[in-house]
Design an enzyme around this catalytic site. Sequence first.
Site, PDB file in Angstrom:
ATOM      1  N   LYS A 131       1.049  -1.257   0.093  1.00  0.00           N
ATOM      2  CA  LYS A 131      -0.002  -0.079  -0.005  1.00  0.00           C
ATOM      3  C   LYS A 131       0.858   1.162  -0.037  1.00  0.00           C
ATOM      4  CE  LYS A 131      -3.824  -2.201   2.114  1.00  0.00           C
ATOM      5  NZ  LYS A 131      -4.466  -2.755   3.288  1.00  0.00           N
ATOM      6  N   GLN A 135      -4.912  -1.348   9.581  1.00  0.00           N
ATOM      7  CA  GLN A 135      -4.710  -2.709   8.980  1.00  0.00           C
ATOM      8  C   GLN A 135      -5.515  -3.880  10.132  1.00  0.00           C
ATOM      9  OE1 GLN A 135      -3.386  -3.463   5.945  1.00  0.00           O
ATOM     10  NE2 GLN A 135      -4.317  -5.503   6.155  1.00  0.00           N
ATOM     11  N   ASP A 162     -11.305   2.987   4.177  1.00  0.00           N
ATOM     12  CA  ASP A 162     -11.711   1.698   4.170  1.00  0.00           C
ATOM     13  C   ASP A 162     -13.321   1.413   4.034  1.00  0.00           C
ATOM     14  OD1 ASP A 162      -9.740  -0.515   3.633  1.00  0.00           O
ATOM     15  OD2 ASP A 162      -9.386  -0.662   5.841  1.00  0.00           O
TER      16      ASP A 162
END
Length: 297
Positions: free
Chosen positions: A54, A98, A121
């Site tokens: 990422k 994460q 997200d």
Amino acid sequence: MSAKIIDGKAFAAKIREQVAGHVAALKSEHQITPGLSVVLVGEDPASQVYVRSKGKQTTEVGMNSYEHKLDAATSEADLLALIDQLNADPAVHGILVQLPLPSHLNEDLVINSIAPEKDVDGFHISNVGLLGTDQKSMVPCTPLGCLMMLRDHHGSLSGLDAVVIGRSNIVGKPMVQLLLNDSCTVTVAHSRTKNLPDVVRRADIVVAAVGRAQMVPGDWIKPGATVMDVGINRIDKPEGGTRLVGDVDYESCAAVAGAITPVPGGVGPMTIACLLANTVTACCRTNGVAEPEGLTV
Ligand code: NAD
């Protein structure tokens, strides 16, 4: 083999190129550089690989990447304090924590402490609620990538029968909402669904998000249907070593489907591309700049 292969790798490269163009314009026309903060708690090897990837892709499209690596024993209070600090930082337009988190940390609490407008997200309950009521939101990256590829292949999805296998909060449920918002007739199947093969056989669109290697065989697929394989599973090769496979049996499904995403190279690459797209979208919204077309729903 008759199915068209939907090339997620090439599609993702196109999205990244679009994102890079918007980032360049934000810099030159508005003196703004979008920034994405990724928070990793602990040393889960798969998470470390994702976070690295990422970060690399974020800088490649010209955005600022900020990585926060915290010890596995980090307290909830310390993690929440970091998120507060990132919420208040004007250089940070997107925040991603994460998952999974170590078990002593409450994932729901942590995710819901992210400012919704920075929740790239799309897991914050505000964004879940906005998506569920067909309002502008941050959309979870994996289902967003699936939807982009489906729209590209079909044009309009209106009236199509879609079956989503899997009801997780990160893939299955938001996928259901997106398909519904695009006027599909949606069935959501899961571990307790009866007669799954018959349910899948009526679908024009099958999205498999289960996490069981090659679970869906070709004889469950209606001829000509579009198959989106979200699964990422590692299996042993007969000659030794391992390989990645999806949740559908690729060979037999590709023989009957009209279009199919391969694993690897299908849904997977779209996920990070959509994360970058969401970060640009978040940056534009925060700064009152017209948001790019085609990078979100
Ligand atoms: P999850 O474990 O949270 O959810 C799996 C779902 O499958 C559950 O809702 C469960 O009800 C359903 N299920 C389990 N067994 C079933 C069965 N026998 N029949 C029907 N349904 C069944 O998983 P997830 O996080 O949604 O991920 C699903 C898969 O997608 C995994 O392989 C994961 O690695 C992969 N994934 C890929 C990406 C990507 O970027 N491509 C992103 C996220 C997840």
